[in-house]
Structure formats: structure tokens, C-alpha cells
Scaffold this active site. Sequence first.
Site, PDB file in Angstrom:
ATOM      1  N   VAL A  44      53.018  25.424 141.998  1.00  0.00           N
ATOM      2  CA  VAL A  44      52.621  24.035 141.794  1.00  0.00           C
ATOM      3  C   VAL A  44      53.548  23.092 142.560  1.00  0.00           C
ATOM      4  O   VAL A  44      53.102  22.162 143.239  1.00  0.00           O
ATOM      5  CB  VAL A  44      52.595  23.688 140.285  1.00  0.00           C
ATOM      6  CG1 VAL A  44      52.324  22.198 140.079  1.00  0.00           C
ATOM      7  CG2 VAL A  44      51.529  24.509 139.564  1.00  0.00           C
ATOM      8  N   CYS A  45      54.850  23.344 142.474  1.00  0.00           N
ATOM      9  CA  CYS A  45      55.822  22.494 143.168  1.00  0.00           C
ATOM     10  C   CYS A  45      55.631  22.543 144.679  1.00  0.00           C
ATOM     11  O   CYS A  45      55.837  21.539 145.377  1.00  0.00           O
ATOM     12  CB  CYS A  45      57.244  22.906 142.804  1.00  0.00           C
ATOM     13  SG  CYS A  45      57.651  22.683 141.055  1.00  0.00           S
ATOM     14  N   THR A  46      55.249  23.705 145.198  1.00  0.00           N
ATOM     15  CA  THR A  46      55.000  23.829 146.635  1.00  0.00           C
ATOM     16  C   THR A  46      53.902  22.867 147.071  1.00  0.00           C
ATOM     17  O   THR A  46      54.033  22.175 148.092  1.00  0.00           O
ATOM     18  CB  THR A  46      54.625  25.280 146.981  1.00  0.00           C
ATOM     19  OG1 THR A  46      55.733  26.133 146.658  1.00  0.00           O
ATOM     20  CG2 THR A  46      54.278  25.435 148.450  1.00  0.00           C
ATOM     21  N   GLU A  48      53.046  20.152 145.524  1.00  0.00           N
ATOM     22  CA  GLU A  48      53.484  18.773 145.279  1.00  0.00           C
ATOM     23  C   GLU A  48      54.354  18.252 146.420  1.00  0.00           C
ATOM     24  O   GLU A  48      54.160  17.126 146.905  1.00  0.00           O
ATOM     25  CB  GLU A  48      54.251  18.697 143.961  1.00  0.00           C
ATOM     26  CG  GLU A  48      53.379  18.907 142.745  1.00  0.00           C
ATOM     27  CD  GLU A  48      54.180  19.036 141.460  1.00  0.00           C
ATOM     28  OE1 GLU A  48      53.612  18.742 140.396  1.00  0.00           O
ATOM     29  OE2 GLU A  48      55.364  19.435 141.515  1.00  0.00           O
ATOM     30  N   LEU A  49      55.323  19.060 146.852  1.00  0.00           N
ATOM     31  CA  LEU A  49      56.207  18.621 147.920  1.00  0.00           C
ATOM     32  C   LEU A  49      55.437  18.405 149.218  1.00  0.00           C
ATOM     33  O   LEU A  49      55.726  17.468 149.975  1.00  0.00           O
ATOM     34  CB  LEU A  49      57.332  19.633 148.118  1.00  0.00           C
ATOM     35  CG  LEU A  49      58.390  19.641 147.007  1.00  0.00           C
ATOM     36  CD1 LEU A  49      59.302  20.847 147.147  1.00  0.00           C
ATOM     37  CD2 LEU A  49      59.219  18.369 147.055  1.00  0.00           C
TER      38      LEU A  49
END
Length: 219
Positions: A44-46, A48-49
Site C-alpha cells: 500500500v505504501c509503495t 502511496e509514495l
Amino acid sequence: MGLRINDTAPDFTAETTQGTINFHEWLGDSWGVLVSHPKNFTPVCTTELGTMAGLDGEFKKRGVKLIGISIDPVSDHGRWKADIKTATGFEVDYPLIGDKDLKVAKLYDMLPAEAGDSSDGRTPADNATVRSVYVIGPDKKIKLVLTYPMTTGRNFDEILRAIDSIQLTAKHQVATPANWKQGEDVIITAAVSNEDAEKRFGSFETILPYLRKTKQPGA
């Protein structure tokens, strides 16, 4: 005591993918968005960034600097940046803070004091609360905090919308109603009398004694 809106954003010095920074000095007279992540190489963070990187121009138009933080050493961030580009097509050009000693996460009250002082051996679940977005003004005050669970990707359209509202209402004595978007009508604050409202905004609509709407200033 957790951080609240209008608290001063805690200052810190940290290693990033763009060298050592002092946060307040780096921010300067700009607005800032600090986005935190529990661990590198999380799906998920991938996304988002990468989404943040793709919207870099939109943030710059608003005078906003972007910065990310993850509970990992900076040495891991380079490899993650390559994955982010592969997954999303966008290059992360804003700094990513390495928080391997957990100091910034604790400073921003995202991890408890007893969490230890090393990222070694910690899983994303151990750092699940490191999922907050902070919008910070040029006065170094916190204007907005949003915290998401690990399974829910952040909505950066909403973050941009909120920044539009915060910047507008900092300049004019207005507020924005639910689901407001740039260019739509705004609410005149209670501090403005009807007489003053006419001078400032021209015509306005009284919906309730405490709810008056007018055109967005400058729209």
C-alpha cells in the site's frame, strides 16, 4: 499527550535520501506535508509514495513541500524508490527520512516510548500506527492530521482538497462546507457581521441565522 491541530510540529534533524536535514529549516517559509510509513517494501505504501510523486506539481502549485518517513534506514530507501517507479511509473524526487532509531515516530507520537530504539526485527504490524499525514503551515503549526490503517490507501485528492480549504480560510474569514471543492461557495464565519460581510463579499445567502454562504473569494 498526542499532537493536536495548532501545536508546533516537532523539529528534528534526520538522515534522508537527500542528505541530513533539519526539519524546520528545510520547511522554511513553505507549507509541508509529512507522510509516514511503517516499513519499506510494503504494497500500500509503495502505491502511496508513487501517487505523491505523480502529484508533485499540484503540491508545488500550492507552495507545499513533500517529505516521507519510513521505519527503516536510508540505505534501504534507494531500493524502495526503484520499486516505486516500477510499480507506479513515478520517480520519488522528494526526500525520504530514515527513522531506523524510531526517534521521529516517537516524537510525533506515532509509536510509544517503550517501542525500543531500533527498526531491526520490527514488522509492519509492529509499526502499524506509523500511518499519519501531517499538513504543516509556514508558521510550523500542524493544520491537519489524518491517520489511516495499513490496508487503506490514502486519498491524495482529499489531502489536496483539504490544503485548498486550509489555505483559503487562512487568508479570508470564511470556512468551507462538507465536500467543498475549489471554486464552490463558502461559509462566512460568525466573526463577520452582516454589514461587514456585504463590504467584504458583496451579496451572500442566509440559510440559517448562523449559516451564511457566499461565492469563494478570488474564484
